[in-house]
Design a protein around this motif. Structure first.
Motif, mmCIF file in Angstrom:
data_model
loop_
_atom_site.group_PDB
_atom_site.id
_atom_site.type_symbol
_atom_site.label_atom_id
_atom_site.label_comp_id
_atom_site.label_asym_id
_atom_site.label_seq_id
_atom_site.Cartn_x
_atom_site.Cartn_y
_atom_site.Cartn_z
ATOM 1 N N ASP A 21 -5.134 -13.821 -11.322
ATOM 2 C CA ASP A 21 -4.186 -12.709 -11.457
ATOM 3 C C ASP A 21 -3.785 -12.173 -10.088
ATOM 4 N N ALA B 207 -1.547 -5.638 -14.125
ATOM 5 C CA ALA B 207 -2.646 -5.559 -15.086
ATOM 6 C C ALA B 207 -2.408 -4.517 -16.168
ATOM 7 N N LEU C 29 -8.476 -7.561 -13.605
ATOM 8 C CA LEU C 29 -7.841 -8.564 -12.764
ATOM 9 C C LEU C 29 -8.808 -9.688 -12.427
#
Length: 341
Positions: free
Chosen positions: A195, A185, A191
């Motif tokens: 992700d 990130a 996030l």
């Protein structure tokens, strides 16, 4: 004295109020993390040989000597003992009788509740005894959020729940995954669920998830392969296996109960948080169609009994775990045949 969970943070922020700080429990990673945190309050440079002495098992005979030594450069010293055990009880009595401002930190993973060393330090007013057990549920989510926040990273609620459900029971492994997420990130990043899946989808806990999903659909070969990989390659413990199984069974039961109350399977599965990973929806759907709610409740109780059995000293935990997996797969196959009629 025993430190309550609410007082742990304040104790670690000011360990200087104590003569001895002992950390015990099942989470070796959390023990090491808290020991490091306390030591760095006294002296930020842990590689300073004049103020920090780290003693492994082969150096336990130097504990009293190090506790009474004076710092050649000034400042309070830290004596950090690894692999603490009952055999140190007499040594600790001698240390407690000394007039010294040295902070003695003891890592004692696996120390039993009836331990003589624990009894001694829990009764001493100038000693802090902190239990370090794997976090679960909201406590684990809070710790993960805190770790990410300290790195300047935010995380969506569903992503946090998905990560927490699959996190290792060892704090060090969880922190390693958090650091991986930070690299993904970047500072100031946020996030999402996609992700987190992309970043840690190949984590060791996936082997446990594979075993749980395979067992509940009756795939003995896949379950055995996954459990073997989890325990040997990924070094996961039988307790971690039991918790992964229990989490999966509870999610199946939640959906089964929703279906029994009139919801369709797809609708009931869509209500889960975190949602079922799209690559696993077929296996989840097959399992929830095979198992009844009472059978899932019984499986959950048996899995809880497995975890308790694995915690008993000297128990053949690996054998018990593999046998439990075999029993679940056999039961799933029997129920699948009965439903086909």
């Amino acid at each position: 004295m025993k430190i309550s969970p609410r007082a742990i943070a304040s104790t670690l922020r000011d360990p200087g109020a104590w003569h001895v700080l002992m950390l015990h429990g099942e989470d070796a990673g959390l023990i090491r993390e808290r020991a490091t945190q306390a030591a760095q309050v006294i002296t930020p440079q842990l590689d300073d040989p004049f103020r920090v002495a780290i003693l492994g098992r082969d150096a336990h005979d130097r504990i009293v000597e190090e506790c009474t030594a004076l710092s050649l450069v000034g400042g309070r010293r830290v004596v950090w003992v690894r692999e603490g055990r009952d055999g140190l009880t007499a040594t600790l009595k001698e240390c407690l009788a000394q007039q010294t401002d040295t902070l003695l930190i003891i890592e004692a993973p696996g120390l039993e509740s009836r331990s003589r060393l624990r009894t001694l330090l829990e009764k001493a007013p100038n000693c802090a005894v902190i239990a370090c057990y794997p976090e679960e549920g909201r406590a684990l989510e809070g710790s993960i959020r805190q770790m990410l926040g300290a790195l300047g990273v935010q995380i969506d609620p569903d992503a946090l729940a998905w990560f927490a459900e699959r996190a290792s029971p060892d704090r060090a492994a969880t922190r390693a995954e958090v650091e991986k997420l930070f690299l993904f990130a970047g500072e100031g990043g946020r996030l999402t669920l996609d992700d987190v899946r992309a970043s840690i989808g190949d984590a060791a806990s996936v082997s446990l998830e594979d075993a749980a999903f395979a067992a509940m659909v009756g795939d003995r070969a896949a379950a055995d392969l996954a459990i073997e990989r989890a325990m040997t390659t990924d070094r996961m413990t039988p307790i971690a296996v039991a918790r992964a199984l229990l989490s999966h069974i509870h999610r199946l039961r939640r959906v089964r109960l929703a279906m029994d109350s009139g919801q369709g399977r797809a609708e009931a599965m869509a209500g889960l948080r975190p949602p079922v990973f799209f690559r696993r929806t077929d296996a989840f759907g097959r399992a929830v169609s095979v198992w009844s709610a009472p059978a899932l409740m019984q499986a959950a109780e048996q899995t809880q009994q497995l975890e308790l059995a694995c915690k008993q000293t000297g128990s053949p935990d690996v054998v018990l775990c593999k046998r439990h997996i075999a029993q679940l797969t056999a039961q799933a196959r029997i129920m699948a045949r009965q439903r086909r009629g």
